[in-house]
Design an enzyme around this catalytic site. Sequence first.
Site, short mmCIF file in Angstrom:
data_model
loop_
_atom_site.label_atom_id
_atom_site.label_comp_id
_atom_site.label_asym_id
_atom_site.label_seq_id
_atom_site.Cartn_x
_atom_site.Cartn_y
_atom_site.Cartn_z
N HIS A 198 0.78 -1.44 -0.09
CA HIS A 198 0.36 0.16 0.29
C HIS A 198 1.22 1.23 -0.29
CE1 HIS A 198 -4.32 -2.00 1.57
NE2 HIS A 198 -3.60 -1.35 0.71
N CYS A 495 1.46 -4.41 -19.48
CA CYS A 495 0.21 -3.93 -17.96
C CYS A 495 0.82 -4.08 -17.42
CB CYS A 495 -1.25 -4.17 -18.25
SG CYS A 495 -2.04 -5.39 -17.51
#
Length: 572
Positions: A198, A495
């Site tokens: 995160h 990606c």
Amino acid sequence: MSAASTAAVGHVLQGVGVGRRAVVGPVAQVRPAPHVAADAPLLVDGVPADVATAHAHVEQAFADVAARLREQSGRSTGTVKDVLAATAQMADDRALRTQVLARIDAGEPVVGAIDGIVEMFATMFEQAGGYLAERVTDLRSVRDRVVAAAMGLPAPGVPSLERPSVIVAKDLAPADTAALDLANVLAIVTELGGPTGHTAIIAGQLGLPCIVRVAGATALADGADVAVDAADGTVTVDPSEDQRAELERRATVERTLESDTAPGATADGRAVALLANIGTAEDAARVAGGGVEGVGLFRTEVLFLESTAAPSQEAQAAVYTRVLRSFGDRKVVVRTLDAGADKPLAFATQPDEENPALGVRGYRLVRTHPELLDTQLEALAHAQTATGTTPWVMAPMIATAAEAREFARRARAAGVATVGVMIEVPAAALRAQEILAEVDFVSLGTNDLAQYTMATDRLRGELADLLDPWQPAVLDLVDATARAGQQARKPVGVCGESASDPVLALVLVGLGVTSLSMSAGAVPAVRYALRHHTTAECATMAAAALAAPSAAEGRSAVVGLLHADVRETLGV
């Protein structure tokens, strides 16, 4: 390593960098968690509290922490907002709070009760791996805040910043990251964490250089000047004037590169679409005005992961419509729900799995909860109709041509016009020709492809060398997929994080990849590298990388083939 040796002039600490940027600034150490003995008494007016008073204090502490996190979430946007809301939910978690209070009611000291239950949950999360393992930092942040609130201690976290500084911490919880005064934050450095955690994600969203897994970072002295170079993954104490000048030169180059917003192409004019990775509608609005040609990866799971019930078709369609409208007629590639197992859904809980990374995740959720996919596809079709724009919709974790065929059938039946799948399982790369016969395009997710090819958990920072996207075996699978795309005359995109490396981007284009998707901040350097090399030169670089015996030797060989001015400009 001692604090003194760590602070030596010119001393270099090594970590894992996120992004390309570099800065110089003073260290601002984050306040550590309160160190309180497990059996320390809770004092009220100088007197040890009885069980009922301790119960009330701790219950209020949980409530206050949750309320403050929700308040921070309300002031934030995008990924930060969602992560803070999730951490607030954790502080509000009934099971966590109830079990702590039950121990206190049984006579256990407050800190011991909180620590015992939190560590029990942390162990469960770590054993589950993946997304849950990443939430352990959030869980322990909740613990630290609740202990401080209950015991009447200062809350841990980032100090008040009076000048632009480099934030340094053991680990930085999303709640701490969201509380940063961005006007005074130059970079983030942590001793723990990983490049997909995160903190790294939020730092990327905020455009901050970030380096994780930097051993000895917390021994750096407050106020000491350091050079943080995300491209090299280094933190240098008291950098020399020459190094400062070099970093300023690089910053000037980055600003110059950002002024170029032309479409991506090689020197001889071969078009290569340069796209952005996003996670929310807010991300879309933020990057749409920059020099990107669309979206190559819209991670839709953010809509699902923090919900207690599956979002409705209407709610999903509203978000997808906002994203499509942000980009007008530009390409938007949407990944359907990539959750389950290591990213569990509250409303679609899976049985315990010994190895979540190999479990029921991504497209495989259709085996147990087909309605989740069908509702999402219908919502995407609705957004397609509402905007007049055709999204490119792809499924994650496809392993066989049969799965690709079934996904395409479902998507087209729902009204989705352009259908593809992700290639992130080696089996899919090896059978890319058969898979491409069933769909309109494929996109390589090189993060998971490396994980599965090298049998290495992508969250284990100490194994980062095995996860290097330059690994020849990983490039072999990219090559096989790109060749299948050329034979089928269908697009093959990338990606994963490998697309953001301007040197590796040249190799990917040389292999035949038709589009590259990355964090928006990485696009200018990739555009520059492409524009200064021909398609033939990219092919030569790709051959050199494939022929190399190791990741490091592959990259070195390709760097040696770069034009000298490109090497100098990009600092490689």
